[in-house]
Scaffold this motif. Structure first.
Motif, PDB file in Angstrom:
ATOM      1  N   THR A   1       0.838  -1.191   0.000  1.00 23.70           N
ATOM      2  CA  THR A   1       0.000   0.000   0.000  1.00 23.70           C
ATOM      3  C   THR A   1       0.878   1.248   0.000  1.00 23.70           C
TER       4      THR A   1
ATOM      5  N   CYS B   1      -5.211   2.386  -2.193  1.00 24.23           N
ATOM      6  CA  CYS B   1      -4.892   1.101  -2.812  1.00 24.23           C
ATOM      7  C   CYS B   1      -5.917   0.005  -2.487  1.00 24.23           C
ATOM      8  N   PRO B   2      -6.381  -0.113  -1.234  1.00 26.31           N
ATOM      9  CA  PRO B   2      -7.361  -1.180  -0.960  1.00 26.31           C
ATOM     10  C   PRO B   2      -8.625  -1.076  -1.820  1.00 26.31           C
TER      11      PRO B   2
ATOM     12  N   THR C   1      -3.483 -10.730  -0.332  1.00 25.81           N
ATOM     13  CA  THR C   1      -2.937  -9.732   0.590  1.00 25.81           C
ATOM     14  C   THR C   1      -2.141 -10.429   1.684  1.00 25.81           C
TER      15      THR C   1
ATOM     16  N   VAL D   1       0.935  -2.523   6.721  1.00 29.31           N
ATOM     17  CA  VAL D   1       0.418  -2.290   5.369  1.00 29.31           C
ATOM     18  C   VAL D   1       0.196  -3.616   4.661  1.00 29.31           C
TER      19      VAL D   1
END
Length: 103
Positions: free
Chosen positions: A45, A57-58, A73, A88
């Motif tokens: 991120t 970013c998410p 992730t 992150v």
């Protein structure tokens, strides 16, 4: 350049080149930048924000997942230039890239 094998300075330069290639701030352009980066590296991120100009970013990763991309992730702790630790996400595009149902 092999995924995950680049020196930090090489990775930074590659991410900045991707940012320069995909100009704009709209969500599609941000997703395009992430996909181009994922083809080379896993991206945190923090890196997406600093070097790709992807400031949430998410949300972009969620959009890519909804479009059928398999993105994993992993959680990491990074230390900023100011010495502060942050947890992150480290995002990795799985091989095959897209779910067969959406390809």
């Amino acid at each position: 350049m092999e995924k995950e094998k680049a020196a930090p300075s090489e990775k930074k330069a590659a991410l900045e080149a991707i940012r320069a290639q995909f100009k704009g701030t709209d969500t599609k352009t941000q997703c395009d930048r992430l996909l181009a980066a994922f083809a080379l590296f896993s991206v945190t991120t923090f890196e997406a924000m600093r070097f790709l100009d992807v400031y949430h970013c998410p949300a972009r990763v969620l959009q890519l997942r909804k479009a059928g991309y398999r993105i994993v992730t992993h959680w990491q702790t990074v230390i900023t230039e100011g010495g502060t630790k942050h947890r992150v996400g480290l995002y990795t595009l799985e091989s095959g890239a897209r779910n067969e149902a959406t390809a």
